[in-house]
Design an enzyme around this catalytic site. Sequence first.
Site, PDB file in Angstrom:
ATOM      1  N   THR A 121       0.858  -1.191   0.000  1.00 29.08           N
ATOM      2  CA  THR A 121       0.000   0.000   0.000  1.00 29.08           C
ATOM      3  C   THR A 121       0.889   1.236   0.000  1.00 29.08           C
ATOM      4  O   THR A 121       1.640   1.466   0.956  1.00 29.08           O
ATOM      5  CB  THR A 121      -0.898  -0.027   1.256  1.00 29.08           C
ATOM      6  OG1 THR A 121      -1.665  -1.235   1.240  1.00 29.08           O
ATOM      7  CG2 THR A 121      -1.816   1.177   1.299  1.00 29.08           C
ATOM      8  N   GLU A 168      -6.665 -10.115   7.147  1.00 32.96           N
ATOM      9  CA  GLU A 168      -5.968 -11.166   7.894  1.00 32.96           C
ATOM     10  C   GLU A 168      -7.005 -12.079   8.536  1.00 32.96           C
ATOM     11  O   GLU A 168      -8.116 -11.664   8.856  1.00 32.96           O
ATOM     12  CB  GLU A 168      -5.043 -10.541   8.939  1.00 32.96           C
ATOM     13  CG  GLU A 168      -3.822  -9.937   8.277  1.00 32.96           C
ATOM     14  CD  GLU A 168      -2.863  -9.288   9.261  1.00 32.96           C
ATOM     15  OE1 GLU A 168      -2.831  -9.682  10.432  1.00 32.96           O
ATOM     16  OE2 GLU A 168      -2.140  -8.376   8.822  1.00 32.96           O
ATOM     17  N   GLY A 187     -17.823  -1.517  19.048  1.00 33.11           N
ATOM     18  CA  GLY A 187     -16.993  -2.106  20.102  1.00 33.11           C
ATOM     19  C   GLY A 187     -15.851  -1.188  20.476  1.00 33.11           C
ATOM     20  O   GLY A 187     -16.044   0.026  20.625  1.00 33.11           O
ATOM     21  N   CYS A 241      -3.180  -2.144   9.085  1.00 29.58           N
ATOM     22  CA  CYS A 241      -3.534  -1.311   7.927  1.00 29.58           C
ATOM     23  C   CYS A 241      -4.335  -0.063   8.245  1.00 29.58           C
ATOM     24  O   CYS A 241      -3.891   1.051   7.941  1.00 29.58           O
ATOM     25  CB  CYS A 241      -4.288  -2.162   6.918  1.00 29.58           C
ATOM     26  SG  CYS A 241      -3.213  -3.377   6.155  1.00 29.58           S
ATOM     27  N   LYS A 285      -7.564  -8.887  15.993  1.00 23.52           N
ATOM     28  CA  LYS A 285      -8.850  -9.480  15.606  1.00 23.52           C
ATOM     29  C   LYS A 285      -8.696 -10.994  15.709  1.00 23.52           C
ATOM     30  O   LYS A 285      -7.564 -11.489  15.781  1.00 23.52           O
ATOM     31  CB  LYS A 285      -9.258  -9.061  14.187  1.00 23.52           C
ATOM     32  CG  LYS A 285      -8.300  -9.565  13.114  1.00 23.52           C
ATOM     33  CD  LYS A 285      -8.670  -9.049  11.757  1.00 23.52           C
ATOM     34  CE  LYS A 285      -9.444 -10.048  10.961  1.00 23.52           C
ATOM     35  NZ  LYS A 285      -9.660  -9.645   9.577  1.00 23.52           N
ATOM     36  N   ARG A 288      -0.311  -5.954  15.700  1.00 24.25           N
ATOM     37  CA  ARG A 288      -0.021  -4.563  15.353  1.00 24.25           C
ATOM     38  C   ARG A 288      -1.257  -3.694  15.619  1.00 24.25           C
ATOM     39  O   ARG A 288      -2.345  -4.004  15.167  1.00 24.25           O
ATOM     40  CB  ARG A 288       0.409  -4.479  13.875  1.00 24.25           C
ATOM     41  CG  ARG A 288       1.810  -5.066  13.661  1.00 24.25           C
ATOM     42  CD  ARG A 288       2.232  -5.036  12.218  1.00 24.25           C
ATOM     43  NE  ARG A 288       1.620  -6.094  11.426  1.00 24.25           N
ATOM     44  CZ  ARG A 288       1.906  -6.329  10.141  1.00 24.25           C
ATOM     45  NH1 ARG A 288       2.785  -5.573   9.526  1.00 24.25           N
ATOM     46  NH2 ARG A 288       1.318  -7.308   9.492  1.00 24.25           N
TER      47      ARG A 288
END
Length: 427
Positions: free
Chosen positions: A122, A159, A257, A264, A324, A331
């Site tokens: 990116t 991911e 949440g 990212c 997650k 990260r």
Amino acid sequence: MKVSVVGSGYVGLVTGMGFVKLGNEVIFVDVDERKVKMINNAEPPIYEKGLEELMKEFRGKYRATKDYHEAVLNSDVTFIAVGTPSREDGSIDLKYVESAAKAIGEALKEKDSYHVIVVKSTVLPGTTEEVVKPLIEDHSGKKAFRDFGLAMNPEFLREGVALRDFLNPDRVVIGVQDERTKQVLEKLYKPIKAPKLITDIKTAEMIKYASNAFLATKISFANEIGNICKKLGIDSWKVFEGVGLDHRISPHFFRTGIGWGGSCFPKDVKALIKKAEEIGEEPLILKAVLEVNERQPLRLIELLKKHVPELEGKTVGVLGLAFKPGTDDVRETRAYPIIKKLLEEGARVIAYDPRAMENFRRFYPDVGEKITYANSSSEVLDATDVILIVTEWKEFEELDYSGKIVVDGRRVKAAEKTAKIYEGVCW
Ligand SMILES: NC(=O)c1ccc[n+]([C@@H]2O[C@H](COP(=O)([O-])OP(=O)(O)OC[C@H]3O[C@@H](n4cnc5c(N)ncnc54)[C@H](O)[C@@H]3O)[C@@H](O)[C@H]2O)c1
Ligand SMILES: O=c1ccn([C@@H]2O[C@H](COP(=O)(O)OP(=O)(O)O[C@H]3O[C@H](CO)[C@@H](O)[C@H](O)[C@H]3O)[C@@H](O)[C@H]2O)c(=O)[nH]1
């Protein structure tokens, strides 16, 4: 086709193995000796569902090396998939892209046939043409679009479901200038059934930033509404179920949440803000999107204090450290600001994550070395009655939270049903 991929991290390894599955031969390049060795032993250096099986199944169809010459001379197309992290001030750090471009240029010097280089990392609009192209030209002595092809092909995988996303994307975006490069990429992506959008190079670069900025905005917007809902005694998940039924809006990415983390959204939103400011634009919405997200995780502690006003000396259990579920990536995980605050308040922390404990300890030594790591989620529940849920791993749905005070940042239904006291951030 023969493909080489420079940078064998979450994107490089997954896209490379995806190309292998589609029938290509792939050479991975990485500066990290450990990753090179592991890949050559068919062991994935990162956790991503299905990757290990794929690497075992297609052994012999790919290899890894530290040698750019070996990779460039033995392939038709090279993807650059190195990291593009944030600098301290939020601007994009291109040092890995630059060193990759130089090394590809050096290797290209020795090649007679046409070679295509594709930026998959990116990068901000203008980077491929204004940074990557001159570096390759200078180091190879060749001319872009005449002696070698150049393209920008952003990656949209998530991911945790990366292989599935790569093989079944919503779209493939190909930013090109010359016909020959376009044909090479169209051939490579032919087996993938998805709309293919061909653009110029800087439009492709911008599509990636606009997509991530929009998704981050959607979540921050939902969280802002969610915070209002919480005060009004309304369940924001029900609200967004209703909102998402409007086909113009879509139900996805409305899970309220403790906000978005990961490798990212945070860095890309910050890089876009910096770029906008650099060219004299004030990105008001993007700044607010970031600020909402920075405040959101600390709401978990505020809610906890409603039930446990004094945290000094208390043991708090933290379920989840990954940014997650489904990944070992930490990260920008929301677990970091949460645990940092708990420690500042004098609490003791016992944490568990099925995949990310090692990475958390290594990545955030300032807090990672001050907490206790449990061997299982039930060990956390045995150790304390005060639980914070930070990542919604499936296995946390199988626990019995009876007798516990649970403050939930991700909505784990089992906790909602069984806890003695239950607080959700936005519900
Ligand atoms: N992680 C994601 O879900 C995701 C999704 C889409 C796009 N992206 C973008 O893809 C890029 C890569 O992200 P990532 O998460 O895979 O990063 P990563 O940190 O997991 O992997 C980068 C790899 O590049 C290697 N590397 C660094 N410099 C090198 C060099 N000069 N030569 C060879 N290898 C080198 C590193 O050792 C590392 O293995 C970033 O620009 C990111 O924004 C990431
Ligand atoms: O409704 C939602 C959806 C996600 N999240 C959070 O948002 C973050 C990012 O989640 P997700 O987008 O699923 O993971 P990533 O792997 O970071 O993927 C994003 O970032 C990648 C890198 O650019 C892109 O390729 C993907 O399209 C984009 O979804 C995580 O902390 C999630 O917990 C929410 O809080 N609510």
